[in-house]
Design an enzyme around this catalytic site. Structure first.
Site, PDB file in Angstrom:
ATOM      1  N   GLY A  14       0.837  -1.198   0.000  1.00 16.00           N
ATOM      2  CA  GLY A  14       0.000   0.000   0.000  1.00 16.00           C
ATOM      3  C   GLY A  14       0.865   1.238   0.000  1.00 16.00           C
ATOM      4  O   GLY A  14       1.356   1.668   1.030  1.00 16.00           O
ATOM      5  N   ASN A  59      -6.139   1.794  10.676  1.00 16.02           N
ATOM      6  CA  ASN A  59      -7.084   2.235  11.681  1.00 16.02           C
ATOM      7  C   ASN A  59      -7.871   1.050  12.223  1.00 16.02           C
ATOM      8  O   ASN A  59      -7.954  -0.003  11.591  1.00 16.02           O
ATOM      9  CB  ASN A  59      -8.044   3.271  11.092  1.00 16.02           C
ATOM     10  CG  ASN A  59      -7.356   4.571  10.740  1.00 16.02           C
ATOM     11  OD1 ASN A  59      -6.395   4.975  11.391  1.00 16.02           O
ATOM     12  ND2 ASN A  59      -7.824   5.244   9.697  1.00 16.02           N
ATOM     13  N   ALA A  80      -0.741  12.293   6.140  1.00 11.96           N
ATOM     14  CA  ALA A  80       0.003  12.151   4.892  1.00 11.96           C
ATOM     15  C   ALA A  80      -0.963  11.745   3.797  1.00 11.96           C
ATOM     16  O   ALA A  80      -1.953  11.044   4.057  1.00 11.96           O
ATOM     17  CB  ALA A  80       1.114  11.115   5.038  1.00 11.96           C
ATOM     18  N   LYS A  87      -6.211   5.135  20.268  1.00  9.18           N
ATOM     19  CA  LYS A  87      -6.396   5.764  18.958  1.00  9.18           C
ATOM     20  C   LYS A  87      -7.826   5.576  18.469  1.00  9.18           C
ATOM     21  O   LYS A  87      -8.424   6.491  17.894  1.00  9.18           O
ATOM     22  CB  LYS A  87      -5.402   5.196  17.941  1.00  9.18           C
ATOM     23  CG  LYS A  87      -5.528   5.872  16.569  1.00  9.18           C
ATOM     24  CD  LYS A  87      -4.482   5.420  15.585  1.00  9.18           C
ATOM     25  CE  LYS A  87      -4.658   6.133  14.241  1.00  9.18           C
ATOM     26  NZ  LYS A  87      -3.662   5.720  13.239  1.00  9.18           N
TER      27      LYS A  87
END
Length: 335
Positions: free
Chosen positions: A20, A121, A148, A214
């Site tokens: 990726g 994520n 990014a 997170k």
């Protein structure tokens, strides 16, 4: 283990494969290559053609506000998973809804000795990779904090001043070899490589806590901003907007604890404070995906919170509402 092993300049380059090569994968692959690591990117289309023809252009914030600096890095790239070389480290940096596309390549490389570090994520990327055949002992947990994006074919840009990576072994994973003098040489080498590339990196003994912290931040932002279709500042100023964010965070904290994660007692207040500190114009990437009408990561954000909540009998009305309202539009969330 120290955050930055004292081995810089003495270790052989890591062989790194990046699955990726978008914003996050392209950026980290590029800076690792620039620092001397042996990097191969899995890319496709015009992005691949530009990298092969001209190298990968890295853009980073400059000291002057609003300015960027650019550097071009020569790095190998291919669109063929079967052509990927053996690796020490596999960075998995696709969107969560594309993980199934690269999981077989990760499993094949892990079977040949690679350590696999997902930087996705959500909290279930490692589980999904294990289900696809990656040995648990080869998997690390990973969290990255960075903004990014791929802004043009062959060009990736870091927009945030910060660039952080946290890695760690899961408690249930196999222990590292007893004769390893560092306790876990591969993890130390990975942290060293990121440090050498200018990235703030550290090892966490509780990577599950890092992942859930997170999730509390990201999924709550995604749910609140997604339901409102507005930036975080607009949500915070709306009647009951801040309460919506606080309840979304509290639901995740409750589900995480029911799942056995030792979250900090003050995690809700800390996370809400972090969201309060964001610039008014901040829009989560989920909101941008939603606006573009393409696939989103709702399934691994609010979707995962709701599923686990039902499993443990923990009410999650905010996240269930997000799934019902936004899932109807995207049609990508499992019940």
């Amino acid at each position: 283990m120290p955050d930055a092993p004292d081995t810089a300049g003495t270790a052989a380059p890591l062989r790194v494969v990046v699955l990726g090569a978008g914003g996050i994968g392209g950026y980290f692959g590029g800076v690792l290559a620039r620092a001397g690591q042996d990097v191969t990117l899995l890319a496709r289309g015009e992005h691949l053609a530009a990298i092969q023809a001209h190298g990968l252009e890295l853009r980073t914030p400059a000291e002057e506000a609003g300015a960027t600096t650019a550097a071009r890095v020569r790095v190998r790239a291919t669109s063929d998973p079967a052509a990927l070389p053996d690796a020490d480290l596999v960075l998995v940096a696709v969107k969560s809804y594309s993980l199934h596309e690269v999981a077989p390549a990760a499993a094949r490389l892990a079977a040949r000795g690679a350590t696999v570090l997902p930087l996705l994520n959500g909290v279930d990327a490692a589980d999904r990779l294990a289900e696809a055949g990656v040995p648990r002992a080869a998997l690390l947990g990973g969290v990255t904090v960075i903004s990014a994006a791929r802004v043009a074919p062959g060009v990736v840009e870091r927009r945030s001043a910060f660039q952080r990576v946290v890695v760690g072994r899961f408690a249930a994973a196999a222990a590292p070899p007893a004769d390893d003098p560092l306790g876990d040489r591969r993890v130390a080498d990975i942290v060293r490589a990121f440090h050498d590339a200018g990235v703030e990196a550290r090892v966490s003994p509780r990577i599950d806590v890092e992942l859930w912290n997170k999730l509390a931040f990201l999924a709550s932002m995604a749910a609140a901003c997604g339901l409102a279709r507005q930036d975080v500042g607009t949500v915070r100023r709306a009647p009951l907007g801040r309460l919506l964010i606080e309840r979304a965070v509290a639901e995740i904290a409750a589900v995480g604890r029911a799942h056995g994660v030792a979250l900090d007692p003050d995690v809700t207040a800390q996370t809400v404070a972090a969201i309060d500190a964001l610039p008014d114009a901040m829009r989560p990437s989920f909101l941008l995906d939603l606006a573009h009408g393409g696939p989103t990561e709702l399934d691994v954000l609010s979707g995962a919170v709701g599923r686990l909540g039902r499993q443990y009998g923990v009410p999650t009305p905010v996240h269930d509402t997000a799934v019902a309202a936004l899932g109807a539009a995207t049609n990508v969330v499992a019940p």
